[in-house]
Write a protein that holds these residues in place. Sequence first.
Motif, PDB file in Angstrom:
ATOM      1  N   ALA A  24      96.371 -32.162  44.042  1.00  0.00           N
ATOM      2  CA  ALA A  24      95.441 -31.077  44.365  1.00  0.00           C
ATOM      3  C   ALA A  24      94.958 -31.251  45.798  1.00  0.00           C
ATOM      4  O   ALA A  24      94.665 -32.351  46.236  1.00  0.00           O
ATOM      5  N   ALA A  25      94.909 -30.166  46.512  1.00  0.00           N
ATOM      6  CA  ALA A  25      94.438 -30.212  47.891  1.00  0.00           C
ATOM      7  C   ALA A  25      92.917 -30.250  47.886  1.00  0.00           C
ATOM      8  O   ALA A  25      92.275 -29.450  47.219  1.00  0.00           O
ATOM      9  N   THR A  26      92.358 -31.203  48.584  1.00  0.00           N
ATOM     10  CA  THR A  26      90.910 -31.302  48.674  1.00  0.00           C
ATOM     11  C   THR A  26      90.516 -31.471  50.131  1.00  0.00           C
ATOM     12  O   THR A  26      91.275 -31.983  50.935  1.00  0.00           O
ATOM     13  N   THR A  27      89.327 -31.020  50.441  1.00  0.00           N
ATOM     14  CA  THR A  27      88.767 -31.202  51.772  1.00  0.00           C
ATOM     15  C   THR A  27      87.326 -31.656  51.587  1.00  0.00           C
ATOM     16  O   THR A  27      86.716 -31.381  50.555  1.00  0.00           O
ATOM     17  N   PRO A  28      86.778 -32.343  52.568  1.00  0.00           N
ATOM     18  CA  PRO A  28      85.366 -32.714  52.441  1.00  0.00           C
ATOM     19  C   PRO A  28      84.509 -31.469  52.257  1.00  0.00           C
ATOM     20  O   PRO A  28      84.723 -30.455  52.912  1.00  0.00           O
ATOM     21  N   ALA A  29      83.580 -31.547  51.341  1.00  0.00           N
ATOM     22  CA  ALA A  29      82.711 -30.402  51.055  1.00  0.00           C
ATOM     23  C   ALA A  29      81.703 -30.222  52.179  1.00  0.00           C
ATOM     24  O   ALA A  29      81.090 -31.176  52.638  1.00  0.00           O
ATOM     25  N   SER A  30      81.544 -28.991  52.613  1.00  0.00           N
ATOM     26  CA  SER A  30      80.531 -28.694  53.618  1.00  0.00           C
ATOM     27  C   SER A  30      79.173 -28.656  52.922  1.00  0.00           C
ATOM     28  O   SER A  30      79.092 -28.395  51.726  1.00  0.00           O
ATOM     29  N   PRO A  31      78.089 -28.914  53.654  1.00  0.00           N
ATOM     30  CA  PRO A  31      76.763 -28.856  53.037  1.00  0.00           C
ATOM     31  C   PRO A  31      76.481 -27.502  52.378  1.00  0.00           C
ATOM     32  O   PRO A  31      75.909 -27.444  51.294  1.00  0.00           O
ATOM     33  N   ALA A  32      76.910 -26.420  53.009  1.00  0.00           N
ATOM     34  CA  ALA A  32      76.660 -25.094  52.437  1.00  0.00           C
ATOM     35  C   ALA A  32      77.444 -24.893  51.145  1.00  0.00           C
ATOM     36  O   ALA A  32      76.930 -24.345  50.175  1.00  0.00           O
ATOM     37  N   ALA A  33      78.693 -25.358  51.107  1.00  0.00           N
ATOM     38  CA  ALA A  33      79.517 -25.201  49.905  1.00  0.00           C
ATOM     39  C   ALA A  33      78.969 -26.032  48.753  1.00  0.00           C
ATOM     40  O   ALA A  33      79.025 -25.620  47.589  1.00  0.00           O
ATOM     41  N   ALA A  34      78.419 -27.208  49.048  1.00  0.00           N
ATOM     42  CA  ALA A  34      77.914 -28.107  48.013  1.00  0.00           C
ATOM     43  C   ALA A  34      76.502 -27.754  47.556  1.00  0.00           C
ATOM     44  O   ALA A  34      76.026 -28.287  46.545  1.00  0.00           O
ATOM     45  N   ALA A  35      75.825 -26.846  48.232  1.00  0.00           N
ATOM     46  CA  ALA A  35      74.430 -26.510  47.924  1.00  0.00           C
ATOM     47  C   ALA A  35      74.181 -26.178  46.451  1.00  0.00           C
ATOM     48  O   ALA A  35      73.160 -26.603  45.901  1.00  0.00           O
TER      49      ALA A  35
ATOM     50  N   ALA B 156      82.169 -39.999  48.686  1.00  0.00           N
ATOM     51  CA  ALA B 156      82.916 -38.848  49.208  1.00  0.00           C
ATOM     52  C   ALA B 156      82.677 -37.684  48.264  1.00  0.00           C
ATOM     53  O   ALA B 156      82.565 -37.865  47.053  1.00  0.00           O
ATOM     54  N   LEU B 157      82.572 -36.495  48.827  1.00  0.00           N
ATOM     55  CA  LEU B 157      82.436 -35.275  48.035  1.00  0.00           C
ATOM     56  C   LEU B 157      83.476 -34.299  48.549  1.00  0.00           C
ATOM     57  O   LEU B 157      83.442 -33.889  49.713  1.00  0.00           O
ATOM     58  N   ALA B 158      84.435 -33.970  47.687  1.00  0.00           N
ATOM     59  CA  ALA B 158      85.553 -33.119  48.080  1.00  0.00           C
ATOM     60  C   ALA B 158      85.427 -31.741  47.453  1.00  0.00           C
ATOM     61  O   ALA B 158      85.076 -31.610  46.282  1.00  0.00           O
ATOM     62  N   ASP B 159      85.722 -30.724  48.247  1.00  0.00           N
ATOM     63  CA  ASP B 159      85.807 -29.353  47.770  1.00  0.00           C
ATOM     64  C   ASP B 159      87.238 -29.151  47.298  1.00  0.00           C
ATOM     65  O   ASP B 159      88.178 -29.231  48.083  1.00  0.00           O
ATOM     66  N   ASN B 160      87.424 -28.924  45.998  1.00  0.00           N
ATOM     67  CA  ASN B 160      88.766 -28.800  45.431  1.00  0.00           C
ATOM     68  C   ASN B 160      89.395 -27.442  45.701  1.00  0.00           C
ATOM     69  O   ASN B 160      90.557 -27.225  45.366  1.00  0.00           O
ATOM     70  N   GLY B 161      88.639 -26.515  46.284  1.00  0.00           N
ATOM     71  CA  GLY B 161      89.176 -25.218  46.637  1.00  0.00           C
ATOM     72  C   GLY B 161      89.266 -24.243  45.482  1.00  0.00           C
ATOM     73  O   GLY B 161      89.752 -23.130  45.645  1.00  0.00           O
ATOM     74  N   ASP B 162      88.806 -24.638  44.302  1.00  0.00           N
ATOM     75  CA  ASP B 162      88.863 -23.757  43.128  1.00  0.00           C
ATOM     76  C   ASP B 162      87.485 -23.553  42.511  1.00  0.00           C
ATOM     77  O   ASP B 162      87.361 -23.198  41.353  1.00  0.00           O
ATOM     78  N   GLY B 163      86.438 -23.810  43.295  1.00  0.00           N
ATOM     79  CA  GLY B 163      85.072 -23.684  42.797  1.00  0.00           C
ATOM     80  C   GLY B 163      84.520 -24.983  42.236  1.00  0.00           C
ATOM     81  O   GLY B 163      83.357 -25.043  41.854  1.00  0.00           O
ATOM     82  N   THR B 164      85.349 -26.029  42.187  1.00  0.00           N
ATOM     83  CA  THR B 164      84.900 -27.330  41.701  1.00  0.00           C
ATOM     84  C   THR B 164      84.832 -28.311  42.865  1.00  0.00           C
ATOM     85  O   THR B 164      85.438 -28.095  43.917  1.00  0.00           O
ATOM     86  N   PHE B 165      84.092 -29.378  42.650  1.00  0.00           N
ATOM     87  CA  PHE B 165      83.940 -30.440  43.637  1.00  0.00           C
ATOM     88  C   PHE B 165      84.160 -31.764  42.923  1.00  0.00           C
ATOM     89  O   PHE B 165      83.811 -31.898  41.749  1.00  0.00           O
ATOM     90  N   THR B 166      84.723 -32.738  43.616  1.00  0.00           N
ATOM     91  CA  THR B 166      84.903 -34.066  43.035  1.00  0.00           C
ATOM     92  C   THR B 166      84.154 -35.071  43.890  1.00  0.00           C
ATOM     93  O   THR B 166      84.354 -35.134  45.107  1.00  0.00           O
ATOM     94  N   ALA B 167      83.296 -35.847  43.224  1.00  0.00           N
ATOM     95  CA  ALA B 167      82.513 -36.872  43.903  1.00  0.00           C
ATOM     96  C   ALA B 167      83.054 -38.242  43.530  1.00  0.00           C
ATOM     97  O   ALA B 167      83.326 -38.513  42.362  1.00  0.00           O
ATOM     98  N   SER B 168      83.222 -39.088  44.533  1.00  0.00           N
ATOM     99  CA  SER B 168      83.559 -40.490  44.324  1.00  0.00           C
ATOM    100  C   SER B 168      82.242 -41.255  44.402  1.00  0.00           C
ATOM    101  O   SER B 168      81.554 -41.199  45.415  1.00  0.00           O
ATOM    102  N   LEU B 169      81.906 -41.927  43.308  1.00  0.00           N
ATOM    103  CA  LEU B 169      80.604 -42.579  43.186  1.00  0.00           C
ATOM    104  C   LEU B 169      80.726 -44.095  43.158  1.00  0.00           C
ATOM    105  O   LEU B 169      81.674 -44.633  42.573  1.00  0.00           O
TER     106      LEU B 169
END
Length: 146
Positions: free
Chosen positions: A42-53, A89-102
Amino acid sequence: MPLPRLTLALPLIVVLAACDNSPKPPATQAPPASQPAAEAPAATTPASPAAAAPLLGTWAAVLADCGTAAVTISATRFEGAENRCDIKALADNGDGTFTASLACTGEGQTASESVQMTPVVAPTGEGVVLNYLDRGGEKITLLRCK
């Protein structure tokens, strides 16, 4: 003394051998039927603050538990009643979900964990579905505390 002709021709032979004029298969060619296609990651990118709000705030499984059993998610922390996690790390999965590495600590233990977070709207207000990827996909829905 003149160089032998073979010595002069050798670099030309090496260059010609390196040139391969045979047709190349297209980059999108499907694998043969005997080999299943590998699933692309799955393609992921770092989540922007606005996207993660929509993920940020204080949450509870039952609104009556907002004072005692709440989970607080910030841009850098994921904190529950018995554990504290740094979001590495908080990744924007591009499908409305986010994945956090804790990286978590709780009850004297440390652990690394991944959680997929999906903002949702429930009949009682905003929510977030937590899918604990390292726990066999255990899911819980939390509601935003007022």
